[in-house]
Design a protein around this motif. Sequence first.
Motif, PDB file in Angstrom:
ATOM      1  N   PRO A 127       0.840  -1.213   0.000  1.00  0.00           N
ATOM      2  CA  PRO A 127       0.000   0.000   0.000  1.00  0.00           C
ATOM      3  C   PRO A 127       0.867   1.252   0.000  1.00  0.00           C
ATOM      4  CG  PRO A 127       0.004  -1.038   2.161  1.00  0.00           C
ATOM      5  CD  PRO A 127       0.696  -1.992   1.239  1.00  0.00           C
ATOM      6  N   LYS A 128       0.394   2.275  -0.667  1.00  0.00           N
ATOM      7  CA  LYS A 128       1.130   3.543  -0.710  1.00  0.00           C
ATOM      8  C   LYS A 128       0.912   4.258   0.616  1.00  0.00           C
ATOM      9  CE  LYS A 128       0.782   3.962  -5.732  1.00  0.00           C
ATOM     10  NZ  LYS A 128       2.159   3.506  -5.922  1.00  0.00           N
ATOM     11  N   MET A 129       1.993   4.545   1.305  1.00  0.00           N
ATOM     12  CA  MET A 129       1.917   5.086   2.655  1.00  0.00           C
ATOM     13  C   MET A 129       2.637   6.426   2.743  1.00  0.00           C
ATOM     14  SD  MET A 129       0.291   2.579   4.211  1.00  0.00           S
ATOM     15  CE  MET A 129       0.562   2.942   5.941  1.00  0.00           C
ATOM     16  N   LYS A 130       2.162   7.254   3.640  1.00  0.00           N
ATOM     17  CA  LYS A 130       2.834   8.512   3.929  1.00  0.00           C
ATOM     18  C   LYS A 130       3.838   8.291   5.072  1.00  0.00           C
ATOM     19  CE  LYS A 130      -0.977  11.566   2.551  1.00  0.00           C
ATOM     20  NZ  LYS A 130      -1.914  12.646   2.996  1.00  0.00           N
ATOM     21  N   ILE A 131       4.866   9.084   5.066  1.00  0.00           N
ATOM     22  CA  ILE A 131       5.867   9.008   6.131  1.00  0.00           C
ATOM     23  C   ILE A 131       5.320   9.722   7.369  1.00  0.00           C
ATOM     24  CG2 ILE A 131       8.175   9.742   6.843  1.00  0.00           C
ATOM     25  CD1 ILE A 131       9.023   9.436   3.915  1.00  0.00           C
ATOM     26  N   LYS A 132       5.195   8.981   8.447  1.00  0.00           N
ATOM     27  CA  LYS A 132       4.631   9.539   9.676  1.00  0.00           C
ATOM     28  C   LYS A 132       5.709  10.081  10.615  1.00  0.00           C
ATOM     29  CE  LYS A 132       0.703   6.336   9.491  1.00  0.00           C
ATOM     30  NZ  LYS A 132      -0.014   5.247  10.195  1.00  0.00           N
ATOM     31  N   ASP A 133       6.878   9.512  10.559  1.00  0.00           N
ATOM     32  CA  ASP A 133       7.968   9.941  11.435  1.00  0.00           C
ATOM     33  C   ASP A 133       9.179  10.282  10.575  1.00  0.00           C
ATOM     34  OD1 ASP A 133       9.892  10.373  13.327  1.00  0.00           O
ATOM     35  OD2 ASP A 133       9.453   8.593  14.514  1.00  0.00           O
ATOM     36  N   GLU A 134       9.335  11.557  10.268  1.00  0.00           N
ATOM     37  CA  GLU A 134      10.401  11.990   9.371  1.00  0.00           C
ATOM     38  C   GLU A 134      11.785  11.818   9.991  1.00  0.00           C
ATOM     39  OE1 GLU A 134       9.708  15.848   7.769  1.00  0.00           O
ATOM     40  OE2 GLU A 134       7.916  15.207   6.646  1.00  0.00           O
ATOM     41  N   ASP A 135      11.861  11.655  11.307  1.00  0.00           N
ATOM     42  CA  ASP A 135      13.161  11.418  11.929  1.00  0.00           C
ATOM     43  C   ASP A 135      13.815  10.141  11.398  1.00  0.00           C
ATOM     44  OD1 ASP A 135      13.185  13.674  13.475  1.00  0.00           O
ATOM     45  OD2 ASP A 135      12.392  12.709  15.275  1.00  0.00           O
ATOM     46  N   LEU A 136      12.997   9.181  10.957  1.00  0.00           N
ATOM     47  CA  LEU A 136      13.540   7.922  10.447  1.00  0.00           C
ATOM     48  C   LEU A 136      14.273   8.100   9.121  1.00  0.00           C
ATOM     49  CD1 LEU A 136      10.641   5.453  11.337  1.00  0.00           C
ATOM     50  CD2 LEU A 136      12.819   5.752  12.520  1.00  0.00           C
ATOM     51  N   LEU A 137      14.124   9.250   8.506  1.00  0.00           N
ATOM     52  CA  LEU A 137      14.857   9.529   7.262  1.00  0.00           C
ATOM     53  C   LEU A 137      16.354   9.640   7.504  1.00  0.00           C
ATOM     54  CD1 LEU A 137      12.406  12.136   5.684  1.00  0.00           C
ATOM     55  CD2 LEU A 137      12.811   9.789   4.896  1.00  0.00           C
ATOM     56  N   VAL A 138      16.762   9.701   8.743  1.00  0.00           N
ATOM     57  CA  VAL A 138      18.185   9.676   9.049  1.00  0.00           C
ATOM     58  C   VAL A 138      18.771   8.295   8.730  1.00  0.00           C
ATOM     59  CG1 VAL A 138      18.014   8.939  11.472  1.00  0.00           C
ATOM     60  CG2 VAL A 138      19.867  10.453  10.771  1.00  0.00           C
ATOM     61  N   PHE A 139      17.926   7.262   8.730  1.00  0.00           N
ATOM     62  CA  PHE A 139      18.350   5.903   8.379  1.00  0.00           C
ATOM     63  C   PHE A 139      17.995   5.529   6.940  1.00  0.00           C
ATOM     64  CE2 PHE A 139      17.742   5.474  13.029  1.00  0.00           C
ATOM     65  CZ  PHE A 139      18.961   4.926  13.386  1.00  0.00           C
ATOM     66  N   PHE A 140      16.798   5.922   6.499  1.00  0.00           N
ATOM     67  CA  PHE A 140      16.241   5.391   5.267  1.00  0.00           C
ATOM     68  C   PHE A 140      15.928   6.500   4.264  1.00  0.00           C
ATOM     69  CE2 PHE A 140      14.581   2.884   8.915  1.00  0.00           C
ATOM     70  CZ  PHE A 140      15.304   1.712   8.704  1.00  0.00           C
ATOM     71  N   GLU A 141      16.181   6.228   2.997  1.00  0.00           N
ATOM     72  CA  GLU A 141      15.747   7.114   1.916  1.00  0.00           C
ATOM     73  C   GLU A 141      14.222   7.120   1.895  1.00  0.00           C
ATOM     74  OE1 GLU A 141      14.329   7.940  -2.088  1.00  0.00           O
ATOM     75  OE2 GLU A 141      14.284   5.988  -1.069  1.00  0.00           O
ATOM     76  N   ALA A 142      13.609   8.209   1.423  1.00  0.00           N
ATOM     77  CA  ALA A 142      12.159   8.398   1.564  1.00  0.00           C
ATOM     78  C   ALA A 142      11.353   7.271   0.928  1.00  0.00           C
ATOM     79  CB  ALA A 142      11.756   9.745   0.966  1.00  0.00           C
ATOM     80  N   LYS A 143      11.713   6.854  -0.280  1.00  0.00           N
ATOM     81  CA  LYS A 143      10.959   5.789  -0.943  1.00  0.00           C
ATOM     82  C   LYS A 143      11.111   4.472  -0.176  1.00  0.00           C
ATOM     83  CE  LYS A 143      10.304   3.452  -5.402  1.00  0.00           C
ATOM     84  NZ  LYS A 143      10.809   3.315  -6.811  1.00  0.00           N
ATOM     85  N   THR A 144      12.319   4.219   0.309  1.00  0.00           N
ATOM     86  CA  THR A 144      12.543   3.011   1.121  1.00  0.00           C
ATOM     87  C   THR A 144      11.682   3.041   2.370  1.00  0.00           C
ATOM     88  OG1 THR A 144      14.859   2.992   0.378  1.00  0.00           O
ATOM     89  CG2 THR A 144      14.295   1.597   2.255  1.00  0.00           C
ATOM     90  N   LEU A 145      11.636   4.188   3.023  1.00  0.00           N
ATOM     91  CA  LEU A 145      10.851   4.304   4.249  1.00  0.00           C
ATOM     92  C   LEU A 145       9.367   4.100   3.975  1.00  0.00           C
ATOM     93  CD1 LEU A 145      10.692   4.810   7.262  1.00  0.00           C
ATOM     94  CD2 LEU A 145      10.795   7.276   6.820  1.00  0.00           C
ATOM     95  N   ARG A 146       8.882   4.623   2.857  1.00  0.00           N
ATOM     96  CA  ARG A 146       7.469   4.399   2.514  1.00  0.00           C
ATOM     97  C   ARG A 146       7.198   2.916   2.287  1.00  0.00           C
ATOM     98  NH1 ARG A 146       7.892   9.666   0.036  1.00  0.00           N
ATOM     99  NH2 ARG A 146       8.698   8.761  -1.895  1.00  0.00           N
TER     100      ARG A 146
END
Length: 392
Positions: A127-146
Amino acid sequence: MPTTQAIPRSSSSSSSSSSSSSSSNLIKQGAFWTAKQRDGHSIHEISYRACYKPQLPAYFIQRYAEPGQLIYDPFMGRGTTLIEAKLLGHNVIGNDVNPLSTILTAPRLCEQNLEQIAHRIESIELPKMKIKDEDLLVFFEAKTLRELYGWRSYFKARHKAGTFDTIDAWLQMVACNRLTGHSKGFFSVYTLPPNQATTLNAQRKINAKREQKPEYRNTKELMLKKSKSLLRQALPENYNSTSSTLLCRSADATPEIKDESVQLIVTSPPFLDIVNYVGDNWLRNWFCQCEPEPGKLWQLRKLEDWTEKMTASLQEMARVLKPTGRIALEVGEVRKGKLKLEEQIILAGQAAGLTVEYTLINSQSFTKTANCWGVRNNTRGTNSNRIVVFKK
């Protein structure tokens, strides 16, 4: 060459030490199994904090149990003892108060089909999801995090619908293991080894020091690659014919296990407060939507509290152990060697009505292959295990 000697047991401040200080503890010391870092079956290769090599339980299983007998691990962690016992043809029971332990262990206690895994991965439309916790972008690229949010949503929906099956459990376990690490085989940017998630602030410092930023990782491709690696060696034909039972409760209260039903216990308890199992696994717990009950996992600073817990746990182990059975309990030196836990575990075992048969110290030299802790490649190191063996 392994050596055997009788060494007087040192005294302790514990109230029970005076009655046992004059007795001796038989010490067996040497290299009792291979020092090779990856000499076990490929199905073991899931990272977890403070885990031991499969050769350790194999050593005791092959000496104290016949195929088909019941092997138990009350602090199962990533399930090393259980999986090795299954590989050797035994029925197994595992327990760990940390629910993450079941997630990492259960999918590897039954035979998996790689073609079915590959087909499931390909067929899932995340499912296409929005990023809820942008702090996790310190680990993961945005598409990966989604994609990771998508996997979380997929697993949650399957649980809710009652359709979560053994393949889903396998995929969750593999994804959980691929979250963070120090190579492009993980979903994250370069970080600590996969058995320990660093904090957000610490990762920001790593990124700045290395002048790095997360790159996209195809989660499906990496999960399939890891599945192929785990299943690259065939499992024994009777792997599914032996039974597996997993519990998630305190090791001092396991009423599901019958009296005198277990032939052998091989385990390693938490070493006081040395490992923070909640903190080190915070990203895994987030991904698996897994929340250990507060206060249930041992984080004990006081030695007397640890000894009391271990005494109660050993009493329960004594209850389920057969009269001819053994308990092999791996402990270690903590606080820079000032505290030898085997001395305390011996006192706890005696208080639980058990007899110490011997202490095995497995000591090996090996070549370190990683420099993530500031150790150069090809530097010689020492790996040591201290195992106290009890009988009734």
